[in-house]
Scaffold this motif. Sequence first.
Motif, PDB file in Angstrom:
ATOM      1  N   MET A  22       0.850  -1.185   0.000  1.00  0.00           N
ATOM      2  CA  MET A  22       0.000   0.000   0.000  1.00  0.00           C
ATOM      3  C   MET A  22       0.890   1.241   0.000  1.00  0.00           C
ATOM      4  SD  MET A  22      -3.513  -0.100   2.107  1.00  0.00           S
ATOM      5  CE  MET A  22      -3.303   1.088   3.421  1.00  0.00           C
ATOM      6  N   GLU A  23       1.602   1.443  -1.097  1.00  0.00           N
ATOM      7  CA  GLU A  23       2.575   2.530  -1.140  1.00  0.00           C
ATOM      8  C   GLU A  23       1.912   3.890  -1.137  1.00  0.00           C
ATOM      9  OE1 GLU A  23       6.394   2.902  -3.784  1.00  0.00           O
ATOM     10  OE2 GLU A  23       5.548   0.879  -3.955  1.00  0.00           O
ATOM     11  N   TYR A  24       0.827   4.020  -1.891  1.00  0.00           N
ATOM     12  CA  TYR A  24       0.164   5.311  -1.987  1.00  0.00           C
ATOM     13  C   TYR A  24      -1.116   5.311  -1.182  1.00  0.00           C
ATOM     14  CZ  TYR A  24       3.502   5.808  -5.732  1.00  0.00           C
ATOM     15  OH  TYR A  24       4.659   5.856  -6.455  1.00  0.00           O
ATOM     16  N   ALA A  25      -0.993   5.097   0.110  1.00  0.00           N
ATOM     17  CA  ALA A  25      -2.172   5.084   0.958  1.00  0.00           C
ATOM     18  C   ALA A  25      -2.749   6.496   1.030  1.00  0.00           C
ATOM     19  CB  ALA A  25      -1.795   4.606   2.354  1.00  0.00           C
ATOM     20  N   THR A  26      -4.061   6.571   0.986  1.00  0.00           N
ATOM     21  CA  THR A  26      -4.729   7.865   1.129  1.00  0.00           C
ATOM     22  C   THR A  26      -5.069   8.090   2.598  1.00  0.00           C
ATOM     23  OG1 THR A  26      -6.915   6.896   0.884  1.00  0.00           O
ATOM     24  CG2 THR A  26      -5.795   7.575  -1.153  1.00  0.00           C
ATOM     25  N   ALA A  27      -5.495   9.295   2.906  1.00  0.00           N
ATOM     26  CA  ALA A  27      -5.931   9.617   4.266  1.00  0.00           C
ATOM     27  C   ALA A  27      -7.040   8.645   4.683  1.00  0.00           C
ATOM     28  CB  ALA A  27      -6.425  11.061   4.330  1.00  0.00           C
ATOM     29  N   THR A  28      -7.911   8.317   3.730  1.00  0.00           N
ATOM     30  CA  THR A  28      -9.029   7.414   4.014  1.00  0.00           C
ATOM     31  C   THR A  28      -8.540   5.994   4.302  1.00  0.00           C
ATOM     32  OG1 THR A  28     -10.306   8.737   2.457  1.00  0.00           O
ATOM     33  CG2 THR A  28     -11.283   6.661   3.162  1.00  0.00           C
ATOM     34  N   ASP A  29      -7.571   5.528   3.518  1.00  0.00           N
ATOM     35  CA  ASP A  29      -6.998   4.184   3.739  1.00  0.00           C
ATOM     36  C   ASP A  29      -6.388   4.098   5.129  1.00  0.00           C
ATOM     37  OD1 ASP A  29      -7.529   3.478   1.091  1.00  0.00           O
ATOM     38  OD2 ASP A  29      -5.538   4.072   0.388  1.00  0.00           O
ATOM     39  N   LEU A  30      -5.612   5.101   5.471  1.00  0.00           N
ATOM     40  CA  LEU A  30      -4.908   5.092   6.747  1.00  0.00           C
ATOM     41  C   LEU A  30      -5.896   5.151   7.905  1.00  0.00           C
ATOM     42  CD1 LEU A  30      -2.114   7.497   5.562  1.00  0.00           C
ATOM     43  CD2 LEU A  30      -1.699   5.169   6.398  1.00  0.00           C
ATOM     44  N   TYR A  31      -6.927   5.968   7.738  1.00  0.00           N
ATOM     45  CA  TYR A  31      -7.965   6.035   8.757  1.00  0.00           C
ATOM     46  C   TYR A  31      -8.654   4.671   8.910  1.00  0.00           C
ATOM     47  CZ  TYR A  31     -12.555   6.517  10.766  1.00  0.00           C
ATOM     48  OH  TYR A  31     -13.673   6.290  11.518  1.00  0.00           O
ATOM     49  N   ALA A  32      -8.979   4.047   7.773  1.00  0.00           N
ATOM     50  CA  ALA A  32      -9.673   2.753   7.808  1.00  0.00           C
ATOM     51  C   ALA A  32      -8.838   1.715   8.553  1.00  0.00           C
ATOM     52  CB  ALA A  32      -9.980   2.275   6.393  1.00  0.00           C
TER      53      ALA A  32
END
Length: 122
Positions: A1-11
């Motif tokens: 998950m190299e380009y995690a978004t703010a949403t990914d990280l929150y999830a």
Amino acid sequence: MEYATATDLYAQANQQWREAIELDLHSSEDIVYAIMPLLAQSLSLEPDYLPSLDLLSDMLMEIGAYDEALEFAERLHDLAPDETDYDHKLAALVGEENHRRRLIRAYLRQKRQRLIGNPHHH
């Protein structure tokens, strides 16, 4: 998950937090400090990402870091003044000393039950 978004990280953080709550580890500083970097990273990508601000302030409240939590709660309130949940959080955090801890505990208990969808109490 190299380009995690703010949403990914929150999830990711939210999932770990849910597991911590299910294991009754939500007041463990170790757990909180292990999950926080995900939220910090999420907020570094998107500083006003409400779910991350909300979760981070809840976690700080769980470990008694009320002053830090208050800063995030005030930011949430400024960003989304119509969100009643943020009003409740802020009200609990600015409550007078004697009542504050009780208000915060009640608020957090409600949030935990909502997160794990637990209709029946222990």
